[in-house]
Design a protein around this motif. Structure first.
Motif, short mmCIF file in Angstrom:
data_model
loop_
_atom_site.label_atom_id
_atom_site.label_comp_id
_atom_site.label_asym_id
_atom_site.label_seq_id
_atom_site.Cartn_x
_atom_site.Cartn_y
_atom_site.Cartn_z
N GLY A 85 31.79 -16.36 23.62
CA GLY A 85 31.48 -17.77 22.97
C GLY A 85 30.25 -17.62 22.41
N PRO A 86 29.02 -17.17 23.01
CA PRO A 86 27.76 -17.20 22.50
C PRO A 86 27.59 -16.59 21.29
CG PRO A 86 27.92 -16.43 24.87
CD PRO A 86 29.37 -16.39 24.56
N LEU A 87 28.69 -15.66 21.13
CA LEU A 87 28.43 -14.77 19.41
C LEU A 87 28.31 -15.82 18.32
CD1 LEU A 87 30.51 -11.71 20.05
CD2 LEU A 87 27.99 -11.73 19.87
N TYR A 88 28.94 -16.80 18.48
CA TYR A 88 28.96 -17.70 17.24
C TYR A 88 27.65 -18.36 16.89
CZ TYR A 88 30.26 -19.18 12.83
OH TYR A 88 30.10 -19.59 11.49
N PRO A 89 27.08 -18.99 18.15
CA PRO A 89 25.72 -19.50 17.83
C PRO A 89 24.66 -18.60 17.21
CG PRO A 89 26.55 -20.24 20.05
CD PRO A 89 27.63 -19.38 19.21
N THR B 46 36.31 -21.59 10.20
CA THR B 46 37.64 -21.40 11.13
C THR B 46 37.09 -20.43 11.95
OG1 THR B 46 39.01 -21.81 9.21
CG2 THR B 46 40.07 -21.00 11.06
N THR B 47 36.54 -19.33 11.50
CA THR B 47 36.19 -18.34 12.56
C THR B 47 35.32 -18.79 13.76
OG1 THR B 47 35.86 -16.68 10.81
CG2 THR B 47 35.42 -15.89 12.68
N ALA B 48 34.34 -19.88 13.38
CA ALA B 48 33.54 -20.49 14.52
C ALA B 48 34.69 -21.00 15.46
CB ALA B 48 32.65 -21.29 13.83
N ALA B 49 35.59 -21.81 14.97
CA ALA B 49 36.44 -22.59 15.70
C ALA B 49 37.32 -21.54 16.58
CB ALA B 49 37.32 -23.30 14.80
N ILE C 152 30.13 -7.78 13.86
CA ILE C 152 30.32 -7.73 15.25
C ILE C 152 31.22 -8.66 15.87
CG2 ILE C 152 28.78 -7.95 17.46
CD1 ILE C 152 28.02 -5.53 16.18
N LEU C 153 31.05 -10.09 15.60
CA LEU C 153 32.01 -10.95 16.06
C LEU C 153 33.52 -10.45 15.76
CD1 LEU C 153 32.68 -13.59 17.55
CD2 LEU C 153 32.35 -14.59 15.19
N TRP C 154 33.51 -9.80 14.63
CA TRP C 154 35.10 -9.60 14.19
C TRP C 154 35.40 -8.44 15.34
CZ3 TRP C 154 37.22 -5.14 11.76
CH2 TRP C 154 38.44 -5.17 11.49
#
Lengths: 236, 119, 248
Positions: free
Chosen positions: C180-184, C74-77, C147-149
């Motif tokens: 956007g690029p953080l999840y990959p 879900t975080t990825a989504a 970091i994404l958080w």
């Protein structure tokens, strides 16, 4: 729009780029504001790192730690520089004057990245010169390290210039730029520290390839996003 | 349903339920040590051996059965507390959505009355 | 922000996702406690093998997986939705896309916290000493997730710092795209370094019951958590309407 007969011809993009870059360099030459603030900041960082690490044994681990710390200093020095440039842009609405140039705003973005890159490279040279005697740094074993430095700097500045033009207008913009930029440039930071570490003597230089690839992807992606989005951000 | 205190109460309930696992009395569910009593002295050694083994097996079977019950009991209580937390959370989500609908109808009504005034 | 009528579709989508999610979560919970095998029977000691180090015995702790993994999805989504919202906002300038970015970031903040908490608790138990934080070892995936958080939080802080609505919308969209690029990166992080976060859970998923439950969880729990995006979307749009009405 039909060209007015008396209006001067629209300069080519290259000429406009050189003119804008010349302006940045001239302003910096006269005020010395960016290099002095970034340089002093970076030198202070070197001193503070040395102070913090003074009681550690001087061995390979310390050396690798110092290299990673130098990247931290570089990132913060870049943020200091970007903030100074963004504040100068906003003062007296200079940015709006610059946006009147008859070219795509992406050109303005490119100029800013290139000029701050030049100033950051000067700052880094100062920092490295200071770190060689103070932190017993040996850096230039592999010339590939120069590519790492330039690529990492581009990776930091490409999103940095974009975000600085947002935070320049926001309340508490200077602190905000740090908050916004740090998460975004984490892959660049990972790549820079990883590649620097892998290029040290005694490490496996083949490991640097993956990190260089990461840096390359980040540079291309951030530069493309910056060129595309800078105009959108500054319209109207 | 729009009362903010009610939402706070629901959220507090969810938090309390989350925390309820900490207060669970796991001691009462867990096993007590066996009452070890030395077996009565018998004469033949092989006889003693087989007797001891039978006793040991019986104890072990009993112990495993108890262990299973204890395990299932704690899984059951964990499941109950988890299910309660999620139920409260999604009741909250659904009720909040319905109350958003009410709120937006109210805003719509205000807008219409304002436009009526202007007309 | 310009006028955005609260469509009742948003409300009904929230209600539907919430109700479906409730069912999904309960099915997942039931399966994860009563269908998946317990450790009492011999020969069912589930392990995962990290990239470096010895295999880790999971005992009963693997049950947290059925919440941990869907929250990560879900975080990825949410990260994808902020980027999508950013692109669509810049292309169409419709306020609904800005609402989507904000709702996704808010949900990402909440669900990302769930990922970090469940992951840390699990790691503390599975390879730490059991004390809180003992499983946290600055490994690449843990760190990039943190970091994404922080980046979701930064997006929301950014919105508070800009007063002019138009500038705020543009800044939100641009930062949403940069997120956007953080999840990959998070998902590739296990390949960057030698890592203690398992690359795959194939050891664990070789048990058919666990694999089935995991499949159901990654639909049911994801739907449940996405209902939070829908809920925040609904309420943000109500808030916008209220502000417009107050200003009028």
């Amino acid at each position: 729009m039909p060209t007015q007969p008396n209006a001067p011809a629209k300069p080519s993009a290259a000429a406009a780029f050189m003119a804008l870059l010349g302006r940045e360099v001239l302003v910096e030459w006269r005020t010395k504001s960016l290099i002095s603030s970034m340089g002093l900041f970076a030198l202070l960082c070197v001193v503070v790192v040395g102070l913090g690490a003074r009681s550690l044994p001087s061995d390979d681990t310390l050396h690798r730690f110092v290299l990673a710390m130098l990247w931290v200093c570089t990132v913060f020095a870049a943020i200091v520089g970007l903030n100074r440039a963004a504040v100068a842009d906003q003062r007296k609405g200079l940015i709006y004057a610059l946006l009147l140039a008859p070219h795509d705003p992406a050109l303005l973005y490119l100029t800013r990245v290139v000029s701050v890159l030049a100033f950051l490279l000067v700052t880094q040279s100062l920092m490295i010169l200071a770190a060689i005697p103070l932190l017993k740094l040996t850096l230039f074993d592999d010339p590939l390290i120069l590519a790492v430095i330039v690529m990492a700097d581009i990776g930091v500045l490409a999103p940095g210039v974009l975000l600085a033009s947002i935070t320049g207008r926001a309340r508490g913009g200077e602190a905000l730029l740090t908050i916004l930029l740090m998460p975004v440039i984490v892959p660049v930071f990972l790549g820079a520290t990883g590649a620097t570490d892998a290029l040290q003597p005694g490490q496996d230089p083949a490991a640097a390839t993956a990190y260089l690839l990461l840096l390359g992807i980040c540079d291309a992606m951030f530069a493309a996003l910056g060129l595309l989005l800078f105009g959108r951000l500054n319209e109207g | 349903m729009n009362h903010p205190r009610m939402w706070m109460a629901l959220l507090c309930l969810a938090c309390a339920l989350c925390a309820s696992g900490l207060a669970a009395d796991s001691k009462s569910e867990s096993l007590h040590p066996l009452n070890e009593q030395p077996p009565a002295k018998t004469t033949g050694e092989s006889e003693l051996r087989s007797q001891l083994e039978t006793e040991y097996r019986a104890q072990l079977e009993k112990r495993v059965a108890q262990e299973k019950i204890s395990m299932e009991g704690s899984l059951h209580s964990l499941w109950m507390s988890n299910a309660a937390v999620w139920t409260v959370l999604f009741t909250f989500v659904v009720l909040q959505a319905l109350s958003a609908r009410k709120r937006s109808a109210e805003i719509e009504r205000l807008r219409r009355s304002r436009q009526g005034d202007q007309a | 922000m310009p006028d955005t009528p609260t469509r009742s579709t948003a409300v009904w989508v929230t209600v539907a996702l919430g109700a479906l999610g409730m069912v999904g979560v309960h099915v997942t919970l039931y399966l994860s406690y009563f269908y998946t095998p317990t450790q009492v029977t011999p020969g069912t000691l589930w392990v995962v093998t990290p990239d470096s180090g010895a295999p880790i015995s999971l005992y009963e702790s693997y049950r947290i997986f059925f919440i941990h993994l869907p929250s990560a999805y879900t975080t990825a989504a949410c990260c994808g939705l902020t980027a999508l919202g950013g692109v669509m906002y810049l292309l169409s300038r419709k306020p609904k896309w800005e609402l989507l970015i904000v709702s996704a970031a808010e949900t990402g903040l909440a669900v990302g916290a769930m990922v970090l908490l469940t992951g840390t608790l699990w790691a503390d138990y599975a390879w730490g000493s059991g004390r809180l934080g003992s499983g946290w070892n600055w490994e690449a995936r843990l760190t990039t997730m943190l970091i994404l958080w922080l980046a979701f939080a930064a997006l929301l802080v950014l919105r508070r710092a800009i007063d002019q609505p138009r500038q705020r919308s543009l800044a939100t969209a641009v930062y949403g795209i940069l997120l956007g690029p953080l999840y990959p990166l998070v998902s590739k992080a296990v390949d960057i370094n030698r890592t203690s976060h398992p690359r795959s859970f194939s050891d664990l998923l070789s048990a058919p019951e666990i694999a089935t439950t995991q499949r159901i969880a990654s639909v049911g729990v994801v739907i449940a958590l996405l209902s939070l995006v829908a809920l925040r979307y609904t309420w943000n749009s109500v808030g916008n309407n209220l502000n417009t009405e107050r200003a009028a």
